[in-house]
Scaffold this motif. Structure first.
Motif, mmCIF file in Angstrom:
data_model
loop_
_atom_site.group_PDB
_atom_site.id
_atom_site.type_symbol
_atom_site.label_atom_id
_atom_site.label_comp_id
_atom_site.label_asym_id
_atom_site.label_seq_id
_atom_site.Cartn_x
_atom_site.Cartn_y
_atom_site.Cartn_z
ATOM 1 N N GLU A 21 -1.019 10.510 5.756
ATOM 2 C CA GLU A 21 -0.472 9.175 5.971
ATOM 3 C C GLU A 21 0.088 8.574 4.686
ATOM 4 O O GLU A 21 -0.490 8.718 3.621
ATOM 5 C CB GLU A 21 -1.552 8.252 6.516
ATOM 6 C CG GLU A 21 -2.171 8.754 7.816
ATOM 7 C CD GLU A 21 -3.244 7.825 8.334
ATOM 8 O OE1 GLU A 21 -2.904 6.670 8.673
ATOM 9 O OE2 GLU A 21 -4.413 8.252 8.388
ATOM 10 N N SER A 22 1.206 7.891 4.847
ATOM 11 C CA SER A 22 1.777 7.143 3.739
ATOM 12 C C SER A 22 1.728 5.658 4.079
ATOM 13 O O SER A 22 0.777 4.975 3.726
ATOM 14 C CB SER A 22 3.201 7.611 3.442
ATOM 15 O OG SER A 22 3.693 6.979 2.279
ATOM 16 N N VAL A 47 -4.270 10.328 2.235
ATOM 17 C CA VAL A 47 -3.445 9.143 2.055
ATOM 18 C C VAL A 47 -2.570 9.425 0.847
ATOM 19 O O VAL A 47 -3.055 9.489 -0.283
ATOM 20 C CB VAL A 47 -4.295 7.871 1.849
ATOM 21 C CG1 VAL A 47 -3.388 6.675 1.559
ATOM 22 C CG2 VAL A 47 -5.143 7.604 3.082
ATOM 23 N N THR A 48 -1.306 9.654 1.118
ATOM 24 C CA THR A 48 -0.356 10.043 0.066
ATOM 25 C C THR A 48 0.741 8.995 -0.003
ATOM 26 O O THR A 48 1.853 9.209 0.465
ATOM 27 C CB THR A 48 0.213 11.450 0.344
ATOM 28 O OG1 THR A 48 0.811 11.461 1.643
ATOM 29 C CG2 THR A 48 -0.877 12.505 0.279
ATOM 30 N N TYR A 49 0.397 7.878 -0.584
ATOM 31 C CA TYR A 49 1.310 6.738 -0.628
ATOM 32 C C TYR A 49 2.471 6.972 -1.591
ATOM 33 O O TYR A 49 3.598 6.642 -1.289
ATOM 34 C CB TYR A 49 0.517 5.490 -1.010
ATOM 35 C CG TYR A 49 1.132 4.222 -0.488
ATOM 36 C CD1 TYR A 49 1.087 3.914 0.865
ATOM 37 C CD2 TYR A 49 1.762 3.331 -1.342
ATOM 38 C CE1 TYR A 49 1.649 2.752 1.357
ATOM 39 C CE2 TYR A 49 2.326 2.167 -0.863
ATOM 40 C CZ TYR A 49 2.275 1.879 0.485
ATOM 41 O OH TYR A 49 2.841 0.735 0.963
ATOM 42 N N SER A 50 2.190 7.579 -2.727
ATOM 43 C CA SER A 50 3.248 7.822 -3.714
ATOM 44 C C SER A 50 3.871 9.205 -3.511
ATOM 45 O O SER A 50 3.280 10.092 -2.901
ATOM 46 C CB SER A 50 2.682 7.745 -5.141
ATOM 47 O OG SER A 50 1.842 8.859 -5.389
ATOM 48 N N ASN A 51 5.061 9.369 -4.045
ATOM 49 C CA ASN A 51 5.708 10.689 -3.996
ATOM 50 C C ASN A 51 4.877 11.717 -4.757
ATOM 51 O O ASN A 51 4.765 12.869 -4.323
ATOM 52 C CB ASN A 51 7.128 10.622 -4.569
ATOM 53 C CG ASN A 51 8.086 9.930 -3.618
ATOM 54 O OD1 ASN A 51 7.772 9.657 -2.459
ATOM 55 N ND2 ASN A 51 9.276 9.630 -4.110
ATOM 56 N N ILE A 55 3.456 15.319 -3.335
ATOM 57 C CA ILE A 55 3.692 16.601 -4.002
ATOM 58 C C ILE A 55 2.369 17.288 -4.336
ATOM 59 O O ILE A 55 2.163 18.455 -4.000
ATOM 60 C CB ILE A 55 4.533 16.382 -5.287
ATOM 61 C CG1 ILE A 55 5.941 15.920 -4.917
ATOM 62 C CG2 ILE A 55 4.578 17.654 -6.133
ATOM 63 C CD1 ILE A 55 6.724 15.319 -6.088
ATOM 64 N N GLU A 56 1.466 16.557 -4.998
ATOM 65 C CA GLU A 56 0.224 17.161 -5.490
ATOM 66 C C GLU A 56 -0.767 17.493 -4.374
ATOM 67 O O GLU A 56 -1.416 18.530 -4.410
ATOM 68 C CB GLU A 56 -0.445 16.221 -6.495
ATOM 69 C CG GLU A 56 0.317 16.103 -7.804
ATOM 70 C CD GLU A 56 -0.319 15.127 -8.774
ATOM 71 O OE1 GLU A 56 -1.338 14.468 -8.435
ATOM 72 O OE2 GLU A 56 0.216 15.003 -9.893
ATOM 73 N N TYR A 68 16.318 13.843 0.551
ATOM 74 C CA TYR A 68 16.196 13.067 1.784
ATOM 75 C C TYR A 68 15.437 11.756 1.628
ATOM 76 O O TYR A 68 15.534 10.884 2.493
ATOM 77 C CB TYR A 68 15.511 13.906 2.869
ATOM 78 C CG TYR A 68 16.260 15.171 3.168
ATOM 79 C CD1 TYR A 68 17.421 15.151 3.934
ATOM 80 C CD2 TYR A 68 15.820 16.390 2.672
ATOM 81 C CE1 TYR A 68 18.118 16.313 4.201
ATOM 82 C CE2 TYR A 68 16.509 17.564 2.931
ATOM 83 C CZ TYR A 68 17.661 17.513 3.695
ATOM 84 O OH TYR A 68 18.357 18.674 3.960
ATOM 85 N N GLY A 69 14.649 11.620 0.565
ATOM 86 C CA GLY A 69 13.824 10.435 0.378
ATOM 87 C C GLY A 69 12.501 10.571 1.110
ATOM 88 O O GLY A 69 12.365 11.380 2.031
#
Length: 156
Positions: A21-22, A47-51, A55-56, A68-69
């Motif tokens: 989830e972002s 929870v992967t809010y940041s880019n 990635i990590e 694509y953003g």
């Protein structure tokens, strides 16, 4: 309540669920884990809010993000696929979107991209335009839609 049905279906099929989830910040995982006994079915939530987190933690590729953003079906797909790769689950749902306020002409407030990955099946994506409902309403709508996707997938 749909969350109880999701957990019962997953348990009956011997499947574990993971979330990536972002914009919802863990709301789908929270809805699932609000139910007693959910640990038999919910493997983990990302929870992967940041880019950087995408990635990590999930292995989303930098070129995909650059091209694509973060709010795109391509990133939603890589998030769902990454959640499966980085967990012991068989079913993953991902969410990335613009809850607001704000947005742009190309990516308006209320646009949310979803991914659904299931072991042995092609990953499915879609974009839903919830519109400028306000941050809370967009996030709640995205959470509800993600739960519906899990429910549909488990009924196949």
């Amino acid at each position: 309540m749909i969350t109880k049905e999701i957990l019962a279906l997953a348990r009956a099929k011997g499947m574990m669920i993971t979330t990536a989830e972002s914009c919802t910040g863990g709301m789908v995982a929270a809805a699932l884990t609000d139910i007693p006994g959910s640990s038999a079915v919910v493997e983990r939530g990302f929870v992967t809010y940041s880019n950087t987190a995408k990635i990590e933690m999930l292995g989303v590729s930098e070129p995909t993000l650059a091209t694509y953003g973060a709010v795109s079906e391509q990133v939603a797909k890589e998030m769902a696929d990454g959640a499966l790769r980085h967990s012991a689950a068989q079913l993953a749902v991902s969410i990335t979107g613009i809850a607001g306020p704000g947005g742009s002409e190309h990516k308006p407030e209320g646009r949310v991209c979803f991914g659904l990955a299931r072991i042995g099946q092609p990953t499915w994506t879609e974009t839903v335009e919830f519109g400028p409902l306000g941050r809370g309403a967009v996030r709640e709508s995205a959470r509800t839609h993600a739960l519906e996707l899990l429910f549909i997938s488990l009924n196949e």
